[in-house]
Design a protein around this motif. Structure first.
Motif, PDB file in Angstrom:
ATOM      1  N   UNK A  84     -64.841  79.930  27.853  1.00  0.00           N
ATOM      2  CA  UNK A  84     -64.559  80.948  28.868  1.00  0.00           C
ATOM      3  C   UNK A  84     -64.536  82.310  28.186  1.00  0.00           C
ATOM      4  N   UNK A  85     -65.491  83.139  28.552  1.00  0.00           N
ATOM      5  CA  UNK A  85     -65.559  84.479  28.002  1.00  0.00           C
ATOM      6  C   UNK A  85     -64.741  85.438  28.859  1.00  0.00           C
ATOM      7  N   UNK A 113     -69.318  95.324  22.969  1.00  0.00           N
ATOM      8  CA  UNK A 113     -69.898  94.992  21.659  1.00  0.00           C
ATOM      9  C   UNK A 113     -70.354  93.548  21.578  1.00  0.00           C
ATOM     10  N   UNK A 114     -69.873  92.739  22.485  1.00  0.00           N
ATOM     11  CA  UNK A 114     -70.346  91.362  22.539  1.00  0.00           C
ATOM     12  C   UNK A 114     -69.436  90.357  21.873  1.00  0.00           C
ATOM     13  N   UNK A 115     -69.622  89.095  22.248  1.00  0.00           N
ATOM     14  CA  UNK A 115     -68.935  87.967  21.632  1.00  0.00           C
ATOM     15  C   UNK A 115     -69.966  86.870  21.411  1.00  0.00           C
ATOM     16  N   UNK A 165     -60.439  92.906  34.540  1.00  0.00           N
ATOM     17  CA  UNK A 165     -61.184  92.053  33.605  1.00  0.00           C
ATOM     18  C   UNK A 165     -62.276  91.266  34.315  1.00  0.00           C
ATOM     19  N   UNK A 166     -63.245  90.878  33.527  1.00  0.00           N
ATOM     20  CA  UNK A 166     -64.378  90.060  33.971  1.00  0.00           C
ATOM     21  C   UNK A 166     -64.398  88.800  33.139  1.00  0.00           C
ATOM     22  N   UNK A 167     -64.833  87.691  33.741  1.00  0.00           N
ATOM     23  CA  UNK A 167     -64.860  86.416  33.037  1.00  0.00           C
ATOM     24  C   UNK A 167     -66.203  85.718  33.241  1.00  0.00           C
ATOM     25  N   UNK A 168     -66.503  84.811  32.319  1.00  0.00           N
ATOM     26  CA  UNK A 168     -67.651  83.930  32.475  1.00  0.00           C
ATOM     27  C   UNK A 168     -67.237  82.552  31.997  1.00  0.00           C
ATOM     28  N   UNK A 181     -65.148  92.237  24.838  1.00  0.00           N
ATOM     29  CA  UNK A 181     -65.361  90.816  25.102  1.00  0.00           C
ATOM     30  C   UNK A 181     -64.603  89.954  24.091  1.00  0.00           C
ATOM     31  N   UNK A 182     -64.259  88.760  24.521  1.00  0.00           N
ATOM     32  CA  UNK A 182     -63.646  87.762  23.641  1.00  0.00           C
ATOM     33  C   UNK A 182     -63.918  86.384  24.218  1.00  0.00           C
ATOM     34  N   UNK A 183     -63.595  85.368  23.430  1.00  0.00           N
ATOM     35  CA  UNK A 183     -63.707  83.994  23.917  1.00  0.00           C
ATOM     36  C   UNK A 183     -64.894  83.226  23.391  1.00  0.00           C
ATOM     37  N   UNK A 184     -65.769  83.897  22.661  1.00  0.00           N
ATOM     38  CA  UNK A 184     -66.896  83.180  22.084  1.00  0.00           C
ATOM     39  C   UNK A 184     -66.464  82.263  20.958  1.00  0.00           C
ATOM     40  N   UNK A 185     -67.406  81.488  20.459  1.00  0.00           N
ATOM     41  CA  UNK A 185     -67.095  80.587  19.361  1.00  0.00           C
ATOM     42  C   UNK A 185     -68.174  79.549  19.181  1.00  0.00           C
ATOM     43  N   UNK A 186     -67.844  78.554  18.373  1.00  0.00           N
ATOM     44  CA  UNK A 186     -68.754  77.447  18.084  1.00  0.00           C
ATOM     45  C   UNK A 186     -68.330  76.252  18.931  1.00  0.00           C
ATOM     46  N   UNK A 187     -69.282  75.693  19.656  1.00  0.00           N
ATOM     47  CA  UNK A 187     -68.984  74.557  20.530  1.00  0.00           C
ATOM     48  C   UNK A 187     -70.140  73.577  20.483  1.00  0.00           C
TER      49      UNK A 187
END
Length: 111
Positions: A19-20, A103-105, A77-80, A6-12
C-alpha cells in the motif's frame, strides 16, 4: 510550498501486496485530480491511475482489478493499494497532481 511525499514501497514477492501512501502539503487533494505514475528501469514514465475531484477512478488496463486508488481528504493524502503484484509492476511509483510530482517510492517485485 508544495510537497508530495510517497512512502510504502519495498521488496515483495510475486502475488504479494503493498500500500503506497502520498502525503501532500501546499494544496488540498480534494481540489485536484490525483494521479499515480510509475517508471520502470530503462523505460519512460507511464500513467497508472487517477482519482478525480468527484472520486471517479480510472486505471491502466494492466493494473485493473489489482490496484485501487483512494484519497483521504482529512489527512490530505493519496493511496494506492496494490494486490497480486507481478514482476512487471517493478518501478518507481510517483504521486502527482497538476504539474507537481513527488520523489517517488521504489516497488520491487521478485519471483
Amino acid at each position: 510550498e508544495v510537497q508530495l511525499v510517497e512512502s510504502g514501497g519495498g521488496l515483495v514477492q510475486v502475488g504479494g501486496s503493498l500500500r503506497l501512501s502520498c502525503v501532500v502539503s501546499g494544496f488540498r487533494v480534494s481540489d485536484y485530480d490525483m494521479r499515480w505514475h510509475r517508471q520502470a528501469p530503462g523505460k519512460g514514465v507511464e500513467w497508472v491511475s487517477t482519482t478525480d475531484w468527484r472520486d471517479q477512478t480510472s486505471y491502466k488496463d494492466s493494473v485493473k482489478g489489482r490496484f485501487t486508488i483512494s484519497r483521504d481528504n482529512a489527512k490530505n493524502s493519496l493511496y494506492l493499494q496494490m494486490n497480486d503484484l507481478k514482476i512487471e509492476d517493478t518501478a518507481m511509483y510517483y504521486c502527482a497532481a497538476g504539474e507537481w510530482r513527488g520523489q517517488g517510492t521504489q516497488v520491487t517485485v521478485s519471483s
